[in-house]
Design an enzyme around this catalytic site. Structure first.
Site, PDB file in Angstrom:
ATOM      1  N   LYS A 132     -11.337  -5.449  10.679  1.00  0.00           N
ATOM      2  CA  LYS A 132     -10.287  -4.993  11.597  1.00  0.00           C
ATOM      3  C   LYS A 132     -10.262  -5.848  12.867  1.00  0.00           C
ATOM      4  CE  LYS A 132      -8.338  -1.736   9.230  1.00  0.00           C
ATOM      5  NZ  LYS A 132      -7.022  -2.051   8.623  1.00  0.00           N
ATOM      6  N   GLY A 188       0.832  -1.217   0.000  1.00  0.00           N
ATOM      7  CA  GLY A 188       0.000   0.000   0.000  1.00  0.00           C
ATOM      8  C   GLY A 188       0.857   1.254   0.000  1.00  0.00           C
ATOM      9  N   ILE A 211      -2.050  -7.586  -3.631  1.00  0.00           N
ATOM     10  CA  ILE A 211      -1.969  -8.317  -2.377  1.00  0.00           C
ATOM     11  C   ILE A 211      -2.847  -9.580  -2.370  1.00  0.00           C
ATOM     12  CG2 ILE A 211      -3.780  -7.133  -1.011  1.00  0.00           C
ATOM     13  CD1 ILE A 211      -0.164  -7.704  -0.040  1.00  0.00           C
ATOM     14  N   TYR A 267     -15.903  -2.975   7.328  1.00  0.00           N
ATOM     15  CA  TYR A 267     -14.513  -2.590   7.576  1.00  0.00           C
ATOM     16  C   TYR A 267     -14.120  -2.882   9.032  1.00  0.00           C
ATOM     17  CZ  TYR A 267     -10.652   0.869   7.999  1.00  0.00           C
ATOM     18  OH  TYR A 267      -9.462   1.514   8.227  1.00  0.00           O
ATOM     19  N   GLY A 327      -0.636   4.602  -0.875  1.00  0.00           N
ATOM     20  CA  GLY A 327      -1.764   5.087  -0.068  1.00  0.00           C
ATOM     21  C   GLY A 327      -1.362   6.206   0.877  1.00  0.00           C
ATOM     22  N   GLN A 328      -2.331   6.629   1.674  1.00  0.00           N
ATOM     23  CA  GLN A 328      -2.103   7.766   2.584  1.00  0.00           C
ATOM     24  C   GLN A 328      -0.979   7.474   3.569  1.00  0.00           C
ATOM     25  OE1 GLN A 328      -6.047   8.448   4.216  1.00  0.00           O
ATOM     26  NE2 GLN A 328      -6.042  10.525   3.406  1.00  0.00           N
TER      27      GLN A 328
HETATM   28  C1  AKB Z   1     -11.838   5.541   7.602  1.00  0.00           C
HETATM   29  O1  AKB Z   1     -12.418   6.618   7.713  1.00  0.00           O
HETATM   30  O2  AKB Z   1     -12.342   4.551   7.065  1.00  0.00           O
HETATM   31  C2  AKB Z   1     -10.466   5.387   8.200  1.00  0.00           C
HETATM   32  C3  AKB Z   1     -10.452   4.799   9.565  1.00  0.00           C
HETATM   33  C4  AKB Z   1     -10.922   5.567  10.722  1.00  0.00           C
HETATM   34  O3  AKB Z   1     -10.023   3.697   9.746  1.00  0.00           O
HETATM   35  N1  AKB Z   1      -9.784   6.642   8.206  1.00  0.00           N
END
Ligand code: AKB
Length: 335
Positions: free
Chosen positions: A151, A8, A55, A147, A11-12
Site C-alpha cells: 500500500k 475487482g 489483472i 500488505y 469483491g467487497q
Molecule cells: C484488511 O483487513 O486487510 C483490510 C484493510 C484494513 O485494508 N480490510
C-alpha cells in the site's frame, strides 16, 4: 464521456461501487471486471457490461482498455492483509504487479484517471513520531506487513505518476486510506483482518452468537460503513485537481471500536431484531492479532476534509442497524 472500468468488481468494494457508478454515469458506461474466481453479484452481471480480466495479464488488460475506450479506472482488485501474509507471492502478483499493469496500461491507452484504495495498513509503526491515535495524514511510514508495504508502494506510485514531468506519464492517480469496511451485501472476507466485525454482525443475525473472534477484546481499529467508502471514492474522483495537495494517500475516518465495544452495540441494536442474549467468544489468531496490533487506533482525516470536502454520514449504531435490517430481509428473501 469515456467509459469507466472497475477491477475487482466481485469483491467487497467493487460489488457496491459498480451499481453506484452505473446509477450516476449510466449503466452502459461502467464495465465491471472480475477475475472469474468469485462470481459477480447478479445485479452487476445482469445490469451492464461485464468482462473477465486477470489483472496480472498485461496484454489482456491493454486489449480491454482499448476495446472499451476506458478513460477512468477504479482499481479495486487486491489481496487483503491476512492472505498477503499467508501467500506472499500471490500478494506480490496482485498488489504490486496488478497495480503496475494498471498504471502502465493506462498510459499506453490514454486513460486519464486511476482511483486506487490504500489502507490503514500503510501507516505505522507508532511511537513518539507517529501517534497511534488520530494518526496524521503525513507521517513516517514503515509498516510491518506485506500488505501494508504494498500500500505504501501504491501511494508512492500515485505521487510518481501524477507528478511526473514527462507529459506522456502524466496520469491522475488518486486514493484514500481505507479503514476496515463494514458491509452486508457481500459475505465477510476471510482474507482480511478487520472482517471479524462483519462476521460478528452476520453471525449475530444468522446464529444469535459469534464464537470465533480472532482479535483480543480490546483491539481497537478504525472502521467505516461501505456507503461512506463508496462516497469517498466517487467524491475524490470528482474533486477539482487544483485543490488536491495529495494523491493516493488521503486518511478517511468514520469511527473506531474494539470487539468488546462492537459486541455491546450488537447486543443493543440486536434486541430490536429479536436477538436476545448475544454471546461473543474468542478464537485468537496470532497472525491477525499481530497485523491489527501494527495498525492505528484512529486517523486524522483533516486533509481529506479540507481538500475535497470529505465527511462520513454513518455512525456505528446506524451502521449496525442498517446491516441487521438488510441481513434479516436477505434471510427472508425480501431483497
Ligand atoms: C484488511 O483487513 O486487510 C483490510 C484493510 C484494513 O485494508 N480490510
Amino acid at each position: 464521456m469515456g467509459k469507466i472500468l472497475v477491477t475487482g468488481a466481485a469483491g467487497q468494494i467493487g460489488s457496491e461501487l459498480v451499481p453506484a457508478l452505473r446509477k450516476k454515469y449510466g449503466y452502459e458506461n461502467v464495465i465491471a471486471a472480475g477475475s472469474g474466481r468469485t462470481p459477480l453479484a447478479r445485479d452487476i452481471a445482469e445490469a451492464g457490461p461485464v468482462i473477465s480480466l486477470d489483472i496480472t495479464d498485461y496484454s489482456r488488460l491493454q486489449e480491454a482498455l482499448a476495446e472499451h475506450g476506458i478513460d477512468t479506472i477504479y482499481h479495486m482488485s487486491g489481496l487483503l492483509s491476512k492472505s498477503a501474509e499467508d501467500n506472499r507471492r500471490l500478494g506480490f502478483n496482485v498488489n504490486y504487479l496488478g497495480l503496475f499493469n494498471v498504471l502502465e496500461a493506462s498510459i499506453a491507452n490514454n486513460v486519464g484517471k486511476v482511483i486506487v484504495p490504500s489502507s490503514i495498513a500503510a501507516l505505522g509503526p507508532f511511537g513518539m513520531e507517529t501517534p497511534r491515535q488520530n494518526t496524521p495524514n503525513d507521517t513516517r511510514q514503515r509498516p510491518r506487513t506485506m500488505y501494508g508495504m504494498a500500500k505504501v508502494n501504491g501511494e508512492l506510485w500515485a505521487d510518481y505518476y501524477s507528478e511526473h514531468e514527462d507529459q506522456e506519464v502524466n496520469l491522475d492517480v488518486r486514493g484514500v486510506r481505507f479503514p476496515g469496511l463494514l458491509t452486508w451485501k457481500t459475505d465477510p472476507n476471510p482474507a482480511g483482518t478487520t472482517d471479524y466485525a462483519n462476521y460478528m454482525i452476520f453471525d449475530a443475525v444468522r446464529k444469535g452468537r459469534y464464537l470465533e473472534c480472532p482479535l483480543g477484546a480490546d483491539t481497537r481499529l478504525p472502521m467505516m460503513y461501505m456507503p461512506d467508502a463508496i462516497k469517498a471514492l466517487i467524491n475524490l474522483a470528482e474533486a477539482d485537481r487544483k485543490r488536491l495537495e495529495h494523491h493516493g494517500d488521503y486518511n478517511v475516518a468514520a469511527y473506531s471500536f474494539t470487539p468488546d465495544e462492537l459486541a455491546g452495540v450488537v447486543r443493543k441494536v440486536g434486541s430490536q431484531f429479536g436477538i436476545s442474549d448475544f454471546q461473543m467468544e474468542f478464537k485468537l489468531d496470532p497472525v491477525r492479532q499481530r497485523i491489527a496490533d501494527s495498525w492505528a487506533d484512529s486517523m486524522d482525516d483533516s486533509a481529506a476534509r479540507s481538500e475535497w470536502g470529505w465527511k462520513p454520514d454513518w455512525s456505528l449504531e446506524r451502521t449496525v442497524y442498517d446491516m441487521m435490517d438488510n441481513l434479516v430481509k436477505k434471510q427472508e428473501h425480501k431483497i
